[in-house]
Design a protein around this motif. Structure first.
Motif, PDB file in Angstrom:
ATOM      1  N   GLY A   5     -20.995 -68.132  84.462  1.00  0.00           N
ATOM      2  CA  GLY A   5     -22.132 -67.494  83.810  1.00  0.00           C
ATOM      3  C   GLY A   5     -22.287 -66.017  84.114  1.00  0.00           C
ATOM      4  O   GLY A   5     -23.145 -65.355  83.540  1.00  0.00           O
ATOM      5  N   PHE A   6     -21.485 -65.467  85.001  1.00  0.00           N
ATOM      6  CA  PHE A   6     -21.546 -64.054  85.345  1.00  0.00           C
ATOM      7  C   PHE A   6     -20.471 -63.296  84.573  1.00  0.00           C
ATOM      8  O   PHE A   6     -19.309 -63.710  84.541  1.00  0.00           O
ATOM      9  N   ALA A   7     -20.847 -62.194  83.970  1.00  0.00           N
ATOM     10  CA  ALA A   7     -19.876 -61.326  83.311  1.00  0.00           C
ATOM     11  C   ALA A   7     -19.310 -60.394  84.381  1.00  0.00           C
ATOM     12  O   ALA A   7     -20.034 -59.609  84.985  1.00  0.00           O
ATOM     13  N   VAL A   8     -18.016 -60.526  84.648  1.00  0.00           N
ATOM     14  CA  VAL A   8     -17.364 -59.741  85.696  1.00  0.00           C
ATOM     15  C   VAL A   8     -16.452 -58.726  85.028  1.00  0.00           C
ATOM     16  O   VAL A   8     -15.628 -59.086  84.181  1.00  0.00           O
ATOM     17  N   ALA A   9     -16.614 -57.463  85.390  1.00  0.00           N
ATOM     18  CA  ALA A   9     -15.770 -56.390  84.869  1.00  0.00           C
ATOM     19  C   ALA A   9     -15.045 -55.743  86.044  1.00  0.00           C
ATOM     20  O   ALA A   9     -15.675 -55.360  87.034  1.00  0.00           O
ATOM     21  N   VAL A  10     -13.733 -55.640  85.937  1.00  0.00           N
ATOM     22  CA  VAL A  10     -12.910 -55.034  86.995  1.00  0.00           C
ATOM     23  C   VAL A  10     -12.234 -53.804  86.403  1.00  0.00           C
ATOM     24  O   VAL A  10     -11.639 -53.867  85.328  1.00  0.00           O
ATOM     25  N   GLN A  11     -12.345 -52.701  87.116  1.00  0.00           N
ATOM     26  CA  GLN A  11     -11.686 -51.456  86.716  1.00  0.00           C
ATOM     27  C   GLN A  11     -10.867 -50.953  87.879  1.00  0.00           C
ATOM     28  O   GLN A  11     -11.321 -51.000  89.033  1.00  0.00           O
ATOM     29  N   CYS A  12      -9.676 -50.453  87.590  1.00  0.00           N
ATOM     30  CA  CYS A  12      -8.876 -49.883  88.665  1.00  0.00           C
ATOM     31  C   CYS A  12      -8.220 -48.598  88.186  1.00  0.00           C
ATOM     32  O   CYS A  12      -7.863 -48.456  87.018  1.00  0.00           O
ATOM     33  N   ASP A  13      -8.126 -47.669  89.096  1.00  0.00           N
ATOM     34  CA  ASP A  13      -7.504 -46.375  88.842  1.00  0.00           C
ATOM     35  C   ASP A  13      -6.448 -46.143  89.904  1.00  0.00           C
ATOM     36  O   ASP A  13      -6.739 -46.204  91.105  1.00  0.00           O
ATOM     37  N   THR A  14      -5.232 -45.878  89.449  1.00  0.00           N
ATOM     38  CA  THR A  14      -4.148 -45.597  90.382  1.00  0.00           C
ATOM     39  C   THR A  14      -4.018 -44.092  90.521  1.00  0.00           C
ATOM     40  O   THR A  14      -3.884 -43.379  89.531  1.00  0.00           O
ATOM     41  N   GLY A  15      -4.072 -43.640  91.749  1.00  0.00           N
ATOM     42  CA  GLY A  15      -3.940 -42.214  92.016  1.00  0.00           C
ATOM     43  C   GLY A  15      -2.479 -41.800  92.075  1.00  0.00           C
ATOM     44  O   GLY A  15      -1.566 -42.618  92.006  1.00  0.00           O
ATOM     45  N   ALA A  16      -2.280 -40.513  92.201  1.00  0.00           N
ATOM     46  CA  ALA A  16      -0.919 -39.979  92.317  1.00  0.00           C
ATOM     47  C   ALA A  16      -0.333 -40.388  93.665  1.00  0.00           C
ATOM     48  O   ALA A  16      -1.054 -40.625  94.641  1.00  0.00           O
ATOM     49  N   ALA A  17       0.985 -40.442  93.708  1.00  0.00           N
ATOM     50  CA  ALA A  17       1.666 -40.801  94.952  1.00  0.00           C
ATOM     51  C   ALA A  17       1.457 -39.699  95.984  1.00  0.00           C
ATOM     52  O   ALA A  17       1.468 -38.516  95.673  1.00  0.00           O
ATOM     53  N   VAL A  18       1.236 -40.111  97.215  1.00  0.00           N
ATOM     54  CA  VAL A  18       1.060 -39.183  98.328  1.00  0.00           C
ATOM     55  C   VAL A  18       2.349 -39.199  99.140  1.00  0.00           C
ATOM     56  O   VAL A  18       2.814 -40.256  99.565  1.00  0.00           O
TER      57      VAL A  18
ATOM     58  N   GLY B 138       8.638 -41.436 105.656  1.00  0.00           N
ATOM     59  CA  GLY B 138       9.657 -41.729 104.664  1.00  0.00           C
ATOM     60  C   GLY B 138       9.169 -42.627 103.535  1.00  0.00           C
ATOM     61  O   GLY B 138       9.921 -43.446 103.019  1.00  0.00           O
ATOM     62  N   ARG B 139       7.945 -42.447 103.135  1.00  0.00           N
ATOM     63  CA  ARG B 139       7.424 -43.254 102.037  1.00  0.00           C
ATOM     64  C   ARG B 139       6.418 -42.461 101.223  1.00  0.00           C
ATOM     65  O   ARG B 139       5.934 -41.412 101.664  1.00  0.00           O
ATOM     66  N   SER B 140       6.126 -42.943 100.046  1.00  0.00           N
ATOM     67  CA  SER B 140       5.173 -42.297  99.137  1.00  0.00           C
ATOM     68  C   SER B 140       4.208 -43.341  98.583  1.00  0.00           C
ATOM     69  O   SER B 140       4.405 -43.879  97.493  1.00  0.00           O
ATOM     70  N   PRO B 141       3.152 -43.650  99.317  1.00  0.00           N
ATOM     71  CA  PRO B 141       2.211 -44.674  98.827  1.00  0.00           C
ATOM     72  C   PRO B 141       1.279 -44.130  97.745  1.00  0.00           C
ATOM     73  O   PRO B 141       1.073 -42.932  97.632  1.00  0.00           O
ATOM     74  N   ARG B 142       0.738 -45.031  96.985  1.00  0.00           N
ATOM     75  CA  ARG B 142      -0.311 -44.711  96.010  1.00  0.00           C
ATOM     76  C   ARG B 142      -1.577 -45.451  96.467  1.00  0.00           C
ATOM     77  O   ARG B 142      -1.508 -46.527  97.025  1.00  0.00           O
ATOM     78  N   PHE B 143      -2.685 -44.829  96.163  1.00  0.00           N
ATOM     79  CA  PHE B 143      -3.963 -45.465  96.472  1.00  0.00           C
ATOM     80  C   PHE B 143      -4.585 -45.947  95.172  1.00  0.00           C
ATOM     81  O   PHE B 143      -4.711 -45.183  94.217  1.00  0.00           O
ATOM     82  N   VAL B 144      -4.939 -47.205  95.138  1.00  0.00           N
ATOM     83  CA  VAL B 144      -5.556 -47.807  93.952  1.00  0.00           C
ATOM     84  C   VAL B 144      -7.038 -48.012  94.255  1.00  0.00           C
ATOM     85  O   VAL B 144      -7.402 -48.667  95.234  1.00  0.00           O
TER      86      VAL B 144
ATOM     87  N   ARG C 217     -24.494 -56.820  90.636  1.00  0.00           N
ATOM     88  CA  ARG C 217     -23.886 -56.380  91.892  1.00  0.00           C
ATOM     89  C   ARG C 217     -22.592 -55.651  91.559  1.00  0.00           C
ATOM     90  O   ARG C 217     -21.865 -56.025  90.634  1.00  0.00           O
ATOM     91  N   GLN C 218     -22.322 -54.602  92.326  1.00  0.00           N
ATOM     92  CA  GLN C 218     -21.098 -53.833  92.129  1.00  0.00           C
ATOM     93  C   GLN C 218     -20.458 -53.588  93.489  1.00  0.00           C
ATOM     94  O   GLN C 218     -21.135 -53.205  94.450  1.00  0.00           O
ATOM     95  N   LEU C 219     -19.153 -53.815  93.560  1.00  0.00           N
ATOM     96  CA  LEU C 219     -18.393 -53.588  94.782  1.00  0.00           C
ATOM     97  C   LEU C 219     -17.219 -52.681  94.462  1.00  0.00           C
ATOM     98  O   LEU C 219     -16.719 -52.663  93.336  1.00  0.00           O
ATOM     99  N   SER C 220     -16.759 -51.952  95.461  1.00  0.00           N
ATOM    100  CA  SER C 220     -15.583 -51.105  95.269  1.00  0.00           C
ATOM    101  C   SER C 220     -14.681 -51.229  96.483  1.00  0.00           C
ATOM    102  O   SER C 220     -15.125 -51.568  97.580  1.00  0.00           O
ATOM    103  N   ALA C 221     -13.395 -50.949  96.242  1.00  0.00           N
ATOM    104  CA  ALA C 221     -12.408 -51.019  97.308  1.00  0.00           C
ATOM    105  C   ALA C 221     -11.280 -50.053  96.982  1.00  0.00           C
ATOM    106  O   ALA C 221     -11.060 -49.698  95.824  1.00  0.00           O
ATOM    107  N   VAL C 222     -10.565 -49.639  98.010  1.00  0.00           N
ATOM    108  CA  VAL C 222      -9.387 -48.807  97.856  1.00  0.00           C
ATOM    109  C   VAL C 222      -8.254 -49.491  98.619  1.00  0.00           C
ATOM    110  O   VAL C 222      -8.431 -49.857  99.774  1.00  0.00           O
ATOM    111  N   VAL C 223      -7.112 -49.678  97.959  1.00  0.00           N
ATOM    112  CA  VAL C 223      -5.968 -50.295  98.606  1.00  0.00           C
ATOM    113  C   VAL C 223      -4.773 -49.353  98.516  1.00  0.00           C
ATOM    114  O   VAL C 223      -4.654 -48.549  97.593  1.00  0.00           O
ATOM    115  N   GLU C 224      -3.918 -49.466  99.473  1.00  0.00           N
ATOM    116  CA  GLU C 224      -2.706 -48.666  99.527  1.00  0.00           C
ATOM    117  C   GLU C 224      -1.539 -49.505  99.004  1.00  0.00           C
ATOM    118  O   GLU C 224      -1.350 -50.644  99.424  1.00  0.00           O
ATOM    119  N   LYS C 225      -0.796 -48.911  98.078  1.00  0.00           N
ATOM    120  CA  LYS C 225       0.334 -49.611  97.476  1.00  0.00           C
ATOM    121  C   LYS C 225       1.586 -48.773  97.646  1.00  0.00           C
ATOM    122  O   LYS C 225       1.638 -47.611  97.241  1.00  0.00           O
TER     123      LYS C 225
END
Length: 137
Positions: free
Chosen positions: A83-96, A102-108, A127-135
Motif C-alpha cells: 500500500g505504500f508508493a515507494v520511489a527510488v532515485q539514484c545518481d552515479t557520480g564521476a569516478a574518483v 590503484g583504483r577509481s571508485p564511483r559514489f552512488v 518518509r524519505q531516506l538517503s544513502a551513499v555507497v561506494e562502487k
C-alpha cells in the motif's frame, strides 16, 4: 382539622430530582470526555504504526537500490509495497581517482521515499531516506 400535606413535606420538594440530574449530567460528560480521549489515543497509535511502516518501506527501497547499483543495473524505479508508493532515485557520480590505492571508485547517491495516501488526507504518511555507497569499477 387535617394537617396540610404541603406543610408536612416542607420546602424540600423536588430537590432530589435536581441533584440526581446534576450527577447524571456530570457522569455523562466524564464518559464522553473519556471516549474522546480514547479515540484520540487510538488515532495517534495508528499514525505511529503507519509512520514506522513508511520508514521500513523507504528502507526496503534503499536496500533494493543499493543491490541494483552494486550489480551495475538501473536503480531508479517506483513500485508499490503493502500500500505504500515507494520511489527510488539514484545518481552515479564521476569516478574518483585514488592512485595510491590503484583504483577509481564511483559514489552512488540513493534516495528512497515511501508515501501512504495522498497529501492532505488524514492517513497521509511520508518518509524519505538517503544513502551513499561506494562502487568500484
Amino acid at each position: 382539622m387535617r394537617p396540610d400535606p404541603h406543610f408536612l413535606r416542607g420546602g424540600q420538594g423536588g430537590f432530589g430530582l435536581v441533584a440526581a440530574m446534576f450527577v447524571i449530567i456530570v457522569v455523562a460528560g466524564a464518559v464522553a470526555a473519556m471516549a474522546r480521549m480514547s479515540e484520540t489515543q487510538n488515532a495517534t497509535s495508528r499514525m505511529a504504526i503507519q509512520q514506522a511502516r513508511a520508514y521500513q518501506a523507504a528502507r526496503a527501497g534503499i536496500e533494493w537500490g543499493i543491490h541494483r547499483a552494486l550489480a551495475g543495473e538501473s536503480c531508479s524505479d517506483t513500485f508499490t509495497l503493502e500500500g505504500f508508493a515507494v520511489a527510488v532515485q539514484c545518481d552515479t557520480g564521476a569516478a574518483v581517482s585514488l592512485p595510491e590505492e590503484g583504483r577509481s571508485p564511483r559514489f552512488v547517491s540513493l534516495r528512497a521515499s515511501a508515501q501512504y495516501a495522498s497529501p492532505g488526507s488524514p492517513d497521509h504518511v511520508y518518509r524519505q531516506l538517503s544513502a551513499v555507497v561506494e562502487k568500484d569499477d
